[in-house]
Design an enzyme around this catalytic site. Structure first.
Site, PDB file in Angstrom:
ATOM      1  CD  GLU A  89     -11.099  -5.586   0.279  1.00 30.38           C
ATOM      2  OE1 GLU A  89     -10.672  -6.721  -0.018  1.00 30.38           O
ATOM      3  OE2 GLU A  89     -10.360  -4.651   0.634  1.00 30.38           O
ATOM      4  CG  HIS A 110      -4.978   3.571  -4.692  1.00 24.21           C
ATOM      5  ND1 HIS A 110      -4.240   2.684  -5.422  1.00 24.21           N
ATOM      6  CD2 HIS A 110      -5.081   3.029  -3.459  1.00 24.21           C
ATOM      7  CE1 HIS A 110      -3.910   1.648  -4.663  1.00 24.21           C
ATOM      8  NE2 HIS A 110      -4.401   1.836  -3.463  1.00 24.21           N
TER       9      HIS A 110
HETATM   10  C1  LIG Z   1      -8.239  -5.086  -2.128  1.00 19.41           C
HETATM   11  C2  LIG Z   1      -7.588  -4.038  -1.319  1.00 19.41           C
HETATM   12  N1  LIG Z   1      -8.063  -3.785  -0.093  1.00 19.41           N
HETATM   13  C3  LIG Z   1      -7.474  -2.855   0.679  1.00 19.41           C
HETATM   14  C4  LIG Z   1      -6.390  -2.157   0.230  1.00 19.41           C
HETATM   15  C5  LIG Z   1      -5.773  -1.069   1.077  1.00 19.41           C
HETATM   16  N2  LIG Z   1      -4.493  -1.480   1.630  1.00 19.41           N
HETATM   17  C6  LIG Z   1      -3.335  -1.121   1.045  1.00 19.41           C
HETATM   18  S1  LIG Z   1      -2.019  -1.772   1.821  1.00 19.41           S
HETATM   19  C7  LIG Z   1      -2.988  -2.550   2.958  1.00 19.41           C
HETATM   20  C8  LIG Z   1      -2.372  -3.382   4.019  1.00 19.41           C
HETATM   21  C9  LIG Z   1      -1.580  -4.468   3.458  1.00 19.41           C
HETATM   22  O1  LIG Z   1      -0.974  -5.193   4.455  1.00 19.41           O
HETATM   23  P1  LIG Z   1       0.061  -6.319   4.091  1.00 19.41           P
HETATM   24  O2  LIG Z   1      -0.483  -7.169   3.010  1.00 19.41           O
HETATM   25  O3  LIG Z   1       0.414  -7.008   5.351  1.00 19.41           O
HETATM   26  O4  LIG Z   1       1.310  -5.551   3.483  1.00 19.41           O
HETATM   27  P2  LIG Z   1       2.205  -4.421   4.137  1.00 19.41           P
HETATM   28  O5  LIG Z   1       1.579  -3.127   3.782  1.00 19.41           O
HETATM   29  O6  LIG Z   1       2.257  -4.641   5.599  1.00 19.41           O
HETATM   30  O7  LIG Z   1       3.527  -4.578   3.489  1.00 19.41           O
HETATM   31  C10 LIG Z   1      -4.327  -2.283   2.715  1.00 19.41           C
HETATM   32  C11 LIG Z   1      -5.448  -2.779   3.536  1.00 19.41           C
HETATM   33  C12 LIG Z   1      -5.931  -2.437  -1.073  1.00 19.41           C
HETATM   34  N3  LIG Z   1      -4.886  -1.782  -1.600  1.00 19.41           N
HETATM   35  N4  LIG Z   1      -6.528  -3.390  -1.810  1.00 19.41           N
END
Ligand SMILES: Cc1ncc(C[n+]2csc(CCOP(=O)(O)OP(=O)(O)O)c2C)c(N)n1
Lengths: 350, 346, 87
Positions: free
Chosen positions: A74, A143
């Protein structure tokens, strides 16, 4: 110009209603067609179309170059939007949930919000920061917040919070055309997403043609003589519900939808309070040091405001993080009954 | 070499975690069909299940003790189970009950079990700095406990992760960073958000060891984690371990996954570390009966936890006002008499 | 009253998502009211199957004469959502 209300060119299709997300997307698509400098950056905005449908269908028309999925960074992409805006483009950057602002906050409040001022007005930052706000579906403390009071507190950002599809479209056109940074906060519960049913109200008639709604123009969503309710976002609809139910008891409630916090339309509020003498401010942000206190202060400060004001109440999230479990979340997020009770209180007071 | 006992323990953890996610999926969908309303049913809100990630939690946590700290991301259940978090109270938390780990305040993305030093957070990469802090505390207090931060491959583009690697490295802290690479960050494929397919290479920039292993082979995860945790425990500094896992379900429950090629999902389902570990157990002369027993025991434990959780009372609305501070007498909750009136159903 | 035979049914068969075993859906949003003019291809409404949302286009131009299934109504694949009287 951005600050003049622009009616739709023709009356368009008056029988068409849209959800709030579709109305937002229509405005974005229009601006992107008109101006190659407009582009959208965020997580899951391309193939997914935005977790809350904020970009649904845009990828098909504009492609990955302009509807950009970005790394979960971000600080980098919000800061990049600031830089691109200063270079003359008109980026829209999306923070998936407003709760994540902490991660990119420095770019938001030390760059986006201040560069115009720090440069003595020689630099402008014509970008839009969009974010989903709000609770009511048990997503817990990280959230579910609205946090719009925080953006409004820090100088240098215009803050927009639409409550209907009609407003969402006009305000989005205005936001993209504005030469200053605009924070555009849409409530998840109002978007009209199938899996998060909206209350009746946010889906409205929306002209197909473009139109703008100037910032700083609160909208009287319901006229009434007895009590003024000032609110925004989801709580416009909860206040309207309370007003309907109180009408049966002969209490005539006026509901003012702020639509923007910065600039704040203090005149519409003051005029209403001059008429009713009784004020209830309803907010889904935290109670202390926030929107409700600010609105009350603005009324008190207005000429004759103190004399007009016979009774006042605030209805907001008490100063606790949003809890997960249903009974506790319902407790802290004001519902129509809470609003109704507050209205009764100010109405009954001498 | 890994012992048969350890293999069995990992197997039991992994089967528990898999069954747990499958059962939670069923419970979650209660009341959400045919119309999917995220706020309906016994488990509202978002739910991120970790089916396909099990070998990472089990292989790493096999080397940890209760006094070691683990921070997990939004997809935490398999890690919590392997770390020994109280399954009943964790389940009660997910169902939003009064006897849950956080009395229903946290929910599935915010599980805290101080008994075994486990915590998770819904903000991407935000568990990394607290893990560094746990490592710092261990160093200052001169204990031999270690800290492990789990995160997804999408999280390694976050400043919080990169800053933590640097701080752990320069302070020589007993921290292991475990990246679970399931190829997807919600709808974003890895190649769209990074040019570096092997996330373990990020360790190079911080002068620490980085290794990438495939969770298809739980034993390989176990071995790599042994080296990394051992290094931390011996005060030889941090390491980065990336584990290739597979996302067998949607990002969150109800994810239509329209962005995901069918073949990608099918491949994730085919490559099952649990089946492979079962074969390993047989290779170590563990008989079918023992394997069945382990599996039955795991399933029973899950059923018991869910049944218990669903029997627990819901919190009272007024409980919402508690726990903002541990010492409210000096804080706002006590000095602000109208607090309970502001949003309440009172 | 003119005969119902002239009316064109609006159903979900053509747009039902391919990768689902679910045969039940829910109407989530109508974008037009009864009596509205529609052009072929205009989005009339949106329904949901599991968590997928699908738009239903008008099969023909004309007048949206009758909405059979309202918002929040559950239905089976193939059920008629509405009737259009063609021009
Ligand atoms: C700072 C922040 N940005 C965006 C999100 C929204 N978000 C939740 S899970 C996710 C994807 C995460 O991907 P990854 O780290 O690969 O983990 P996975 O869900 O695939 O296990 C996002 C963008 C968040 N929770 N926190």
């Amino acid at each position: 110009m951005a600050q003049q209300e622009r009616e739709p060119a023709s009356d368009g299709r008056t029988d068409r209603s849209l959800t709030m997300s579709r109305a937002m997307v229509e405005a974005i698509a229009h601006e992107m067609r008109e101006d190659d400098d407009v582009f959208y950056m965020g997580e899951d905005v391309a193939d997914y179309g935005g977790i809350f449908d904020s970009t649904d269908g845009l990828l098909e028309e504009f492609g990955y170059e302009r509807i950009m999925d970005v790394p979960i960074s971000e600080t980098a992409y919000i800061g990049a939007a600031v830089g691109a805006a200063q270079a003359g483009m008109r980026p829209i950057a999306e923070l998936m949930f407003v709760d994540f602002f902490g991660v990119g906050m420095d770019q938001i409040y030390n760059q986006m919000a201040k560069n115009t001022y720090m440069s003595g007005g020689s630099v402008s930052v014509p970008m839009v920061l969009t974010a989903a706000v709000g609770g009511t579906y048990n997503d817990a403390a990280q959230h579910s917040q609205t946090l719009y009071g925080t953006f409004a507190h820090l100088p240098g950002m215009k803050v927009v919070v639409p409550s209907t599809a009609y407003d969402a479209k006009g305000l989005m056109h205005n936001a993209i055309r504005d030469d200053d940074p605009v924070v555009y906060l849409f409530h998840k519960r109002l978007m009209g997403i199938g899996w998060m049913p909206a209350p009746d109200g946010p889906k409205t008639g929306v002209p197909e043609d473009e139109y703008t709604i100037p910032f700083g123009s609160a909208d009287v969503k319901r006229e009434g003589a007895d009590v003024t309710v000032v609110t925004l976002g989801l709580h416009v609809h909860r206040a309207l519900e309370a007003a309907e139910s109180l009408a049966d008891d002969g209490i005539d409630v006026e509901v003012i939808d702020l639509r923007t916090l910065v600039p704040l339309d203090t005149e519409t509020i003051a005029d209403s309070v001059a008429k009713t003498g009784r004020l209830v401010v309803v907010d889904e942000d935290y109670r202390s040091f926030g929107v409700t206190g600010e609105i009350v202060a603005s009324v008190v400060e207005a000429e004759g405001g103190l004399a007009d004001l016979e009774a006042v109440e605030r209805v907001a999230v008490p100063d606790v993080p949003i809890p997960y479990a249903r009974p506790m979340e319902n407790e802290v997020i004001p519902d129509a009954d809470d609003v109704e009770n507050a209205i009764r209180d100010v109405h009954a007071s001498e | 070499m890994v012992s048969v006992n350890e293999l069995q323990s990992m197997y039991e953890n992994m089967v528990t975690a898999r069954h747990y996610e499958e059962r939670l999926q069923e419970e979650y969908l209660e009341g959400k069909q045919p119309a999917f309303d995220i706020s309906a049913g016994p488990i509202p809100g978002e739910l991120h299940l970790a089916a396909g990630h099990e070998a990472s939690g089990a292989g790493v946590c096999q080397h940890l003790r209760d006094d070691d700290t683990v921070t997990a991301p939004h997809r935490p259940h398999h890690i919590a189970i392997a770390k020994g978090v109280d399954l009943k109270r964790m389940t009660a938390e997910i169902f939003g009950r009064e006897t849950g780990l956080s009395k229903g305040k946290g929910g599935h993305m915010h599980l805290f079990d101080p008994e075994v030093n486990f915590a998770c957070s819904g903000i991407i990469a935000e568990g990394c700095p607290p893990a560094v802090g746990a490592g710092l505390a261990a160093k200052k207090r001169n204990t031999d406990s270690v800290a492990v931060a789990f995160l997804g491959e999408g999280a390694i583009d976050q400043g919080a992760f990169l800053e933590s690697l640097n701080m752990a490295s320069v302070q020589n802290l007993p921290v292991v960073f475990v990246v679970e690479d399931n190829d997807w960050a919600i709808s974003m494929p890895k190649h769209r958000i990074t040019d570096v397919a092997n996330g373990a290479r990020r360790a190079d920039g911080f002068d620490m060891p980085g290794e990438r292993v495939d969770a298809d082979d739980a034993v390989a995860v176990y071995e790599a984690a042994r080296a990394a945790v051992g290094r931390a425990r011996d005060r030889n500094g941090p390491s980065l371990l990336e584990v290739q896992v597979h996302r067998r379900m949607g990002h969150f429950m109800g994810d239509p996954e329209g962005y995901r090629p069918d073949e990608d999902k099918a491949a994730a389902e085919r490559r099952d570390s649990i089946e492979r570990l079962e074969a390993d157990l047989r290779g170590h002369d563990v008989d079918d009966e023992t394997i069945d027993d382990l599996r039955d025991r795991a399933h029973e434990r899950v059923e018991e936890a869910i049944e218990w959780a669903k029997d627990q009372p819901e919190p009272e609305p007024a409980d919402a006002y508690e726990d903002v501070f541990v010492n409210p007498a000096s804080g706002v909750t006590d000095s602000e008499p109208s607090v309970a009136e502001t949003g309440g159903d009172d | 009253m003119s005969s119902d035979d002239d009316r064109v049914a609006v159903d979900t068969d053509d747009v039902w998502p391919e990768d689902t075993d679910e045969d039940e859906g829910v109407v989530v949003n109508w974008f037009l009211r009864e009596g509205s003019r529609v052009d072929a291809g205009d989005d009339l409404c949106e329904f949901q199957v599991e968590k997928v949302s699908v738009d239903v286009p008008a099969p023909t131009s004309g007048t949206l004469e009758e909405i059979v299934l309202d918002e929040d109504d559950e239905f089976e694949r193939g059920n008629v959502l509405a009737w259009i009287r063609p021009d």
